[in-house]
Design an enzyme around this catalytic site. Structure first.
Site, PDB file in Angstrom:
ATOM      1  N   LEU A  20       4.580  98.271 -38.578  1.00  0.00           N
ATOM      2  CA  LEU A  20       3.845  97.025 -38.815  1.00  0.00           C
ATOM      3  C   LEU A  20       2.370  97.274 -39.124  1.00  0.00           C
ATOM      4  O   LEU A  20       1.763  98.223 -38.626  1.00  0.00           O
ATOM      5  CB  LEU A  20       3.965  96.119 -37.581  1.00  0.00           C
ATOM      6  CG  LEU A  20       5.396  95.763 -37.173  1.00  0.00           C
ATOM      7  CD1 LEU A  20       5.387  94.877 -35.935  1.00  0.00           C
ATOM      8  CD2 LEU A  20       6.154  95.079 -38.305  1.00  0.00           C
ATOM      9  N   HIS A  21       1.825  96.392 -39.933  1.00  0.00           N
ATOM     10  CA  HIS A  21       0.400  96.434 -40.275  1.00  0.00           C
ATOM     11  C   HIS A  21      -0.131  95.003 -40.309  1.00  0.00           C
ATOM     12  O   HIS A  21       0.634  94.045 -40.042  1.00  0.00           O
ATOM     13  CB  HIS A  21       0.178  97.159 -41.610  1.00  0.00           C
ATOM     14  CG  HIS A  21       1.058  96.653 -42.710  1.00  0.00           C
ATOM     15  ND1 HIS A  21       0.878  95.433 -43.315  1.00  0.00           N
ATOM     16  CD2 HIS A  21       2.155  97.199 -43.303  1.00  0.00           C
ATOM     17  CE1 HIS A  21       1.802  95.248 -44.238  1.00  0.00           C
ATOM     18  NE2 HIS A  21       2.604  96.301 -44.255  1.00  0.00           N
ATOM     19  N   HIS A  63       1.934  92.187 -41.903  1.00  0.00           N
ATOM     20  CA  HIS A  63       2.998  91.580 -41.092  1.00  0.00           C
ATOM     21  C   HIS A  63       2.396  90.602 -40.081  1.00  0.00           C
ATOM     22  O   HIS A  63       2.941  89.526 -39.839  1.00  0.00           O
ATOM     23  CB  HIS A  63       3.758  92.661 -40.307  1.00  0.00           C
ATOM     24  CG  HIS A  63       4.515  93.631 -41.162  1.00  0.00           C
ATOM     25  ND1 HIS A  63       4.148  94.954 -41.293  1.00  0.00           N
ATOM     26  CD2 HIS A  63       5.626  93.473 -41.923  1.00  0.00           C
ATOM     27  CE1 HIS A  63       5.002  95.562 -42.085  1.00  0.00           C
ATOM     28  NE2 HIS A  63       5.911  94.695 -42.493  1.00  0.00           N
ATOM     29  N   GLY A  78       6.191  88.168 -47.423  1.00  0.00           N
ATOM     30  CA  GLY A  78       4.928  88.490 -48.081  1.00  0.00           C
ATOM     31  C   GLY A  78       5.035  88.508 -49.605  1.00  0.00           C
ATOM     32  O   GLY A  78       6.019  89.012 -50.159  1.00  0.00           O
ATOM     33  N   LYS A 108       3.535  90.396 -51.442  1.00  0.00           N
ATOM     34  CA  LYS A 108       3.535  91.806 -51.865  1.00  0.00           C
ATOM     35  C   LYS A 108       4.895  92.169 -52.486  1.00  0.00           C
ATOM     36  O   LYS A 108       4.963  92.937 -53.433  1.00  0.00           O
ATOM     37  CB  LYS A 108       3.212  92.661 -50.629  1.00  0.00           C
ATOM     38  CG  LYS A 108       3.695  94.061 -50.649  1.00  0.00           C
ATOM     39  CD  LYS A 108       2.659  94.978 -51.196  1.00  0.00           C
ATOM     40  CE  LYS A 108       3.124  96.402 -51.325  1.00  0.00           C
ATOM     41  NZ  LYS A 108       4.417  96.754 -50.837  1.00  0.00           N
ATOM     42  N   ARG A 155       4.639 101.856 -46.381  1.00  0.00           N
ATOM     43  CA  ARG A 155       4.749 103.137 -47.087  1.00  0.00           C
ATOM     44  C   ARG A 155       3.396 103.844 -47.225  1.00  0.00           C
ATOM     45  O   ARG A 155       3.361 105.052 -47.452  1.00  0.00           O
ATOM     46  CB  ARG A 155       5.381 102.933 -48.466  1.00  0.00           C
ATOM     47  CG  ARG A 155       6.866 102.686 -48.388  1.00  0.00           C
ATOM     48  CD  ARG A 155       7.519 102.792 -49.761  1.00  0.00           C
ATOM     49  NE  ARG A 155       8.960 102.845 -49.644  1.00  0.00           N
ATOM     50  CZ  ARG A 155       9.748 101.785 -49.507  1.00  0.00           C
ATOM     51  NH1 ARG A 155       9.222 100.583 -49.487  1.00  0.00           N
ATOM     52  NH2 ARG A 155      11.052 101.921 -49.396  1.00  0.00           N
TER      53      ARG A 155
END
Ligand code: PAF
Length: 285
Positions: free
Chosen positions: A33-34, A37, A149, A151, A189
């Site tokens: 997670l970052h 998230h 997201g 993204k 990633r």
């Protein structure tokens, strides 16, 4: 935060929590997670009385087995982040809970055109895997609201299609991409990039931003070819740079100046495949 591994336990907890909480929000993840998230979780917490997050590295969506093996797993850190964020329930199931009948003969979803372009073209089977896991998770969690997201722009469109196909009464919320200070889109990633690769990775977002500035009505093929060449010159192995309709992802070769556009790219830096996209701001002329 309640940690749950079994679908039947999750079911019970949500059924009793739902009465008090009203709406249930769901954020499916593959962990590592970052902040991106966490922004989805925040969006869910604002709009729902109960927020459920899942962590499950779904084997069926990896077309490249090496990518699956190397997908970053940071479970202890993830749990700490989710606790701190005040998530109500973390569901981190075993593979057998998600696929009780094994990994063969899983459902097939008619995704049409979406499966033949961009990620669909370069990662055969990927979106079937995404649908298989998201469908199963949605049946287990039965949320009112689902947060994903931007993204993964194409993935959001695929999940929208999944909701249409299944008729599940769930609202999909597509939340903006979070970026590092230099512009690199946040992604699990990114953890796999060596420092030198991490520095170069920002070129993807720079190139997409450059397309957004340069784009004018008329032929767009030259512009996306230029962008592909730029990324190749900077050491990327490019799968695609594309300019597409932001509404349905139809590739746009010749732009009328009105249709909302999104630019998308996927490229490898050595072993790590990165994707990004940007909506093209419409200019009032
Ligand atoms: O975007 C992801 O992390 C995954 O594709 C998802 C939606 C959690 C399904 O495994």
């Amino acid at each position: 935060m309640i940690l749950i591994k079994r679908a039947s336990d999750l079911h019970k907890h949500i059924a009793s929590g739902r009465k008090q909480a009203g709406n249930v929000g769901f954020v499916p993840t593959m962990g590592a997670l970052h902040e991106g998230h966490l922004s989805l979780i925040e969006a869910s917490q604002k709009e729902n009385g109960l927020t459920v997050c899942s962590i499950f590295v779904n084997p069926t969506q990896f077309n490249d087995p090496k990518d699956y093996e190397k997908y970053p797993v940071t479970m202890d850190k993830d749990i700490a982040l989710l606790e701190e964020q005040g998530v109500d329930i973390l569901f981190y199931p075993y593979v057998e809970e998600i696929y009780p009948n094994g990994l063969k003969d899983l459902g097939h979803y008619d995704l049409g055109y979406l499966e033949t372009i961009l990620e669909g073209k370069y990662r055969p089977g990927h979106f079937q895997g995404v649908c298989q896991v998201v469908h199963r998770l949605l049946e287990i969690v039965q949320p009112n609201n689902l947060y994903m997201g931007q993204k993964d722009y194409q993935q959001c469109m695929v999940v929208k299609r999944l909701l249409e196909l299944t008729g599940l009464p769930i609202e999909l919320h597509t939340c903006p991409t979070l970026r590092e200070p230099d512009g690199l889109a946040m992604s699990s990633r990114n953890m796999r990039l060596h420092p030198e690769e991490r520095q170069r990775a920002v070129e993807i977002s720079r190139t997409l931003a450059a397309i957004g500035k340069e784009v004018i009505p008329g032929d767009l093929v030259k512009l996306s070819l230029w962008a592909e060449q730029e990324l190749s010159r900077k050491g990327f192995k490019v799968d695609y740079v594309a300019i597409a309709s932001a509404l349905d992802l139809r590739l746009v070769d010749n732009w009328d100046g009105k249709e909302p556009l999104v630019t998308l790219a996927a490229a490898f830096l050595n072993e790590v495949r990165l994707i990004d996209n940007m909506l093209v701001p419409l200019r009032n002329e």
